[in-house]
Design an enzyme around this catalytic site. Structure first.
Site, short mmCIF file in Angstrom:
data_model
loop_
_atom_site.label_atom_id
_atom_site.label_comp_id
_atom_site.label_asym_id
_atom_site.label_seq_id
_atom_site.Cartn_x
_atom_site.Cartn_y
_atom_site.Cartn_z
N SER A 213 0.84 -1.19 0.00
CA SER A 213 0.00 0.00 0.00
C SER A 213 0.87 1.24 0.00
O SER A 213 2.02 1.22 0.47
CB SER A 213 -0.89 0.03 1.25
OG SER A 213 -0.11 0.33 2.41
N ASP A 214 0.34 2.32 -0.54
CA ASP A 214 0.97 3.60 -0.22
C ASP A 214 0.74 3.82 1.27
O ASP A 214 -0.15 3.22 1.88
CB ASP A 214 0.36 4.73 -1.06
CG ASP A 214 1.31 5.90 -1.21
OD1 ASP A 214 2.23 6.04 -0.39
OD2 ASP A 214 1.15 6.69 -2.16
N TRP A 215 1.54 4.68 1.85
CA TRP A 215 1.53 4.82 3.30
C TRP A 215 0.17 5.36 3.78
O TRP A 215 -0.25 6.44 3.40
CB TRP A 215 2.68 5.72 3.74
CG TRP A 215 3.92 4.94 4.09
CD1 TRP A 215 4.65 5.04 5.24
CD2 TRP A 215 4.59 3.93 3.32
NE1 TRP A 215 5.71 4.15 5.23
CE2 TRP A 215 5.71 3.46 4.06
CE3 TRP A 215 4.35 3.35 2.07
CZ2 TRP A 215 6.57 2.46 3.60
CZ3 TRP A 215 5.21 2.36 1.60
CH2 TRP A 215 6.29 1.93 2.36
N ALA A 217 -2.75 4.09 2.98
CA ALA A 217 -3.78 3.99 1.94
C ALA A 217 -4.79 2.90 2.24
O ALA A 217 -5.75 2.72 1.49
CB ALA A 217 -3.13 3.72 0.58
#
Length: 672
Positions: A213-215, A217
Site C-alpha cells: 500500500s501507499d503509506w 492507503a
C-alpha cells in the site's frame, strides 16, 4: 520458511509493517527489512547519512535517456547498500495529466511509452545491485488535490491505453514490489480494487511480486486482502483485529492469508538471495559526477535568439536571483532530501567566473526568499540588481519555484512564477536587451509574461545537487544542451481540460479520455508555448531518407538519417509518432511510438532504426476485451518534436478480415 509454519496470528501480523519503514520480524522469528524513499535520492538511515541529491525524475524524463535512467538506478542502489536499505520506493510512473499536480516533479512524462521505458531501465539497474524496486502508484493518481478521497472515474480503454501502459512496459523489468495509489478508481479504493490489482495487475500483466500500500492507503485491511494487496504500510494496530474478525465471519479465508504471506516471505528470500550482488563501485565524488551528467542530459534549452548562448568571453555579466546562489533542488513531500544531502553547491556566479576568467561576473540577490511567494508587501532587493543589469553586457536571471509551491499533498494554484520573480525579471528586461532566464520548477510554467522579452530560456527542472555545475557547463558551451520536454508547456491553464475540473469532492471524470497531454492539444488544435518533445541545441540537425520495411503482419522496420549540419558535436532526440488515419474509435492525432537519443559528431550522419511492433498500432477494444488492430492506413511520422515533423510515410495494415469489424466502406461496396 513457509507461511503455514507460522501461527495464524503471526501470519496476519506479517501482512502489516512493523514500523514506519520496516517490515515485520514477528518478535525475532524473522529478519526485518527496510523500505525507504525516494525516487531521486535515498533518505540515509545508516552510518552514512550523506545522500546524493540526484536530479528529479522530471529531469530524467526530459533527458529521454535510457542510459541516464540506468545511471540513476545504479546510484540509488549503491546508496541503499550504504544505508542498509533493502527496497527503494521508486520509480513513479504516474502520467502528468494535470499540469498543476504538486508531485509532477516525481514523475517522468505525460506520455506512457516514455515513462515506461525510462522506469524499466531504472528498475533493472536498481535490482542488478540486489536492491528491490517499487513501481508506483497503481493507478490513476494524477493530482494531489483530495487524493485520499476523490475517485478517478476513467473508462476502461483510457485506463489501459494511458494510465496502465507505463506500468505494463515497466513490469518487463520484474520489479519486486508494486505500490497501489491512495485514490479510489471507478468508485473503489485502489487498495481494495480486486479488478485493478488481481484481475489486471496479477492475472493479465503477470505481476507475481508483493503489492504494497501507499503509506496509510489502507481503509479496511480485510478488503485489501481480497484484492490481493499483500503488505500494509506503515504499522496499523487496528488491522490485526480487522483481519481476525473477517476470518472468523468467513469474509476472508486462511488460503488468502497464506497466499499473501507466501509472497511476502518470497520477497524476504529474494532480498537475501540477492545480497551477494550488493557492491558499491563508486565513491561519493563519482556519484556526484553522475548526478551532474544526468542533469546535463535533461536540462532543456527553450529559446536561444541570436545564438546568445553559449556565453562569449570578454563581457560583463550580472547573475541575478538568490536561486543562483542556493538552487532549489527538489519539491516537497516524502521525496524531499532535506537534512540528508550535505553537498554544498557553489554559486553560479563563482563557477562562471572560474570558467570565464576574461569575463566580469558578479552576483546580485534581487529578491529575498522570505518573500518567495510574493504574498508579503515588503520591499524587495531589486534596486542594486536592476542597476547592475543596466551596466552589464548580459544578465542571467534565475527564477522559479520551491518546495512550498510544488509538493506532495497539494497542487499548485496556477502555473505562474512567483510574482516577485517575474517582476524582477521584467524590470531587468526594461534595462537590458540581452537577458538569459533560468527557470527552476517541477512542471509546466507559464512564460507568456516574459518569453518574448528575453533572448534565451533554460529550463533546469529541480536538478538536485548538480544544478549549478550542469547549468554552468551548458552556459559556457562545455556541454551542448540535449534535453527535450517530456510534457507540454501550455500557454494558460484554461488550455488544459483538467486544471479547473476537480470534480465534486467525490468523483472526478477523466472526460478527455485517451487524448492526454500533447494528444489533447493536437486533437483540439490548441496552440502551446512549447510542445512535447521540444528542445533546442547548439547544433542543427537535418532528417532524411525514411525507409519502411514490412517484417510481419503488423511489424515494420523503419530507418532514417539524422545529419549534424553544424560544427558542434551534439546529441539529438529523434521521435517516431504513429497516426491512425481512419479509425472507428476516437484515437489521438498522433502517439509516440519510439525514440532515440543519438550522439552525432559535427558534419556526421547517423542511420537510426526502430522495429515497430503491433503494440504501436493497436487500441484496447472494450467489445473484444482485448487489444485490437484495425485494418487501414497508418502514418509513420519522424520528428524533432511532436509539432516538428520532418519525415512521413504511410503504411496499410491488412490483417485477417474475419477478425475485423465491418466498416462503412465495406457496406458501400456491397450496396453500390
Amino acid at each position: 520458511m513457509k507461511a503455514t509454519d507460522l501461527s495464524i496470528q503471526d501470519r496476519i501480523k506479517l501482512l502489516t509493517g512493523k514500523e514506519t519503514f520496516t517490515t515485520q520480524d514477528l518478535d525475532g522469528k524473522l529478519k526485518s527489512y527496510v523500505l525507504e524513499d525516494g525516487p531521486h535520492g535515498v533518505k540515509g538511515l545508516g552510518e552514512n547519512k550523506r545522500a546524493t541529491a540526484l536530479p528529479c525524475l522530471q529531469n530524467l524524463g526530459n533527458s529521454w535517456s535510457l542510459e541516464s535512467a540506468k545511471l540513476m538506478g545504479q546510484v540509488i542502489a549503491e546508496e541503499c547498500i550504504l544505508n542498509n536499505v533493502d527496497v527503494i520506493l521508486a520509480p513513479g510512473v504516474n502520467i502528468k495529466r494535470v499540469p498543476t499536480c504538486g508531485r509532477n516533479f516525481e514523475y517522468y512524462s505525460e506520455d506512457p511509452l516514455l515513462s515506461g521505458l525510462l522506469a524499466k531501465s531504472f528498475i533493472e539497474a536498481v535490482q542488478k545491485k540486489g536492491i528491490g524496486a517499487t513501481l508506483k502508484h497503481f493507478c490513476a493518481n494524477n493530482r494531489e488535490y483530495a487524493r485520499f478521497t476523490v475517485s478517478a472515474e476513467v473508462d476502461e480503454r483510457t485506463l489501459r491505453e494511458v494510465y496502465m501502459k507505463a506500468f505494463r512496459i515497466a513490469l518487463d523489468a520484474k520489479p519486486w514490489l508494486v505500490m497501489c495509489s491512495y485514490n479510489p478508481v471507478n468508485g473503489w479504493y485502489a487498495s481494495e480494487n480486486r479488478w485493478l490489482l488481481k484481475e489486471v495487475l496479477r492475472d493479465e500483466l503477470g505481476f507475481d511480486g508483493v503489492i504494497v500500500s501507499d503509506w496509510s492507503a489502507v481503509h479496511d485491511r480485510a478488503k485489501c486482502l481480497k484484492a490481493t494487496l499483500d503488505l500494509e504500510m506503515p504499522y496499523e494496530k487496528r488491522s490485526q483485529k480487522n483481519m481476525e474478525d473477517a476470518l472468523a465471519r468467513g469474509f476472508i479465508t486462511e488460503d488468502e492469508i497464506n497466499e499473501s504471506c507466501a509472497r511476502i516471505l518470497n520477497l524476504y528470500d529474494k532480498i537475501e538471495a540477492n545480497r551477494q550482488l550488493r557492491k558499491v563501485d563508486t565513491t561519493v565524488e563519482e556519484r556526484h559526477d553522475i548526478a551532474v551528467k544526468i542533469l546535463e542530459e535533461g536540462i532543456v534549452l527553450l529559446k536561444n535568439d541570436d545564438d546568445i548562448l553559449p556565453l562569449k568571453t570578454k563581457c560583463k555579466i550580472a547573475v541575478i536571483g538568490e536561486i543562483s546562489k542556493k538552487p532549489e533542488m527538489y519539491g516537497g513531500g516524502s521525496s524531499s532530501l532535506e537534512g540528508f544531502c550535505e553537498y554544498k553547491q557553489k554559486p553560479l556566479s563563482e563557477l562562471l567566473s572560474e570558467f570565464l576568467p576574461e569575463c566580469d561576473v558578479k552576483y546580485y540577490n534581487a529578491y529575498n526568499n522570505i518573500d518567495f511567494l510574493g504574498h508579503k508587501n515588503r520591499e524587495f532587493l531589486g534596486k542594486t540588481a536592476i542597476k547592475a543589469a543596466y551596466e552589464s553586457d548580459l544578465a542571467i536571471v534565475c527564477v522559479g519555484n520551491n518546495a512550498t509551491v510544488e509538493s506532495e499533498c497539494f497542487d499548485r494554484e496556477n502555473i505562474k512564477l512567483p510574482v516577485i520573480h517575474e517582476d524582477i525579471l521584467n524590470r531587468v528586461c526594461d534595462v537590458n536587451k540581452n537577458v538569459v532566464v533560468i527557470v527552476t520548477a517541477g512542471s509546466c510554467i507559464d512564460m507568456s509574461g516574459f518569453k518574448d522579452r528575453v533572448k534565451a530560456i533554460i529550463y533546469t527542472g529541480f536538478g538536485g545537487e548538480a544544478t549549478n555545475e550542469a547549468l554552468a557547463d551548458i552556459l559556457i558551451g562545455k556541454v551542448c544542451p540535449s534535453g527535450k520536454l517530456s510534457e507540454t508547456f501550455i500557454n494558460k491553464m484554461e488550455d488544459n481540460p483538467t486544471c479547473f475540473s476537480k470534480g465534486n469532492n467525490f468523483v472526478e471524470r477523466y472526460a478527455e479520455g485517451v487524448n492526454v497531454g500533447y494528444k489533447y492539444y493536437a486533437k483540439n488544435n490548441i496552440p502551446v508555448q512549447f510542445p512535447f518533445g521540444y528542445g533546442l541545441s547548439y547544433a542543427k540537425f537535418e532528417y532524411s531518407d525514411l525507409k519502411i520495411e514490412k517484417k510481419g503482419e503488423a511489424e515494420y522496420l523503419i530507418s532514417y538519417n539524422v545529419k549534424n549540419i553544424s560544427d558542434v558535436a551534439a546529441k539529438e532526440i529523434s521521435q517516431v509518432y504513429v497516426r491512425d488515419v481512419f479509425a472507428m474509435v476516437d484515437v489521438p492525432s498522433l502517439s509516440l511510438a519510439a525514440f532515440a537519443k543519438t550522439e552525432i559528431k559535427a558534419g556526421e550522419t547517423k542511420r537510426i532504426s526502430h522495429l515497430l511492433d503491433k503494440n504501436v498500432f493497436e487500441y484496447y477494444s472494450t467489445v473484444k476485451k482485448d487489444w485490437y488492430i484495425e485494418n487501414g492506413y497508418f502514418e509513420i511520422l519522424i520528428g524533432a518534436s511532436s509539432q516538428d515533423i520532418r519525415l512521413s510515410e504511410r503504411i496499410n495494415i491488412e490483417l485477417d478480415e474475419d477478425g475485423q469489424n465491418t466498416k462503412y466502406d465495406d457496406l458501400f461496396i456491397n450496396i453500390f
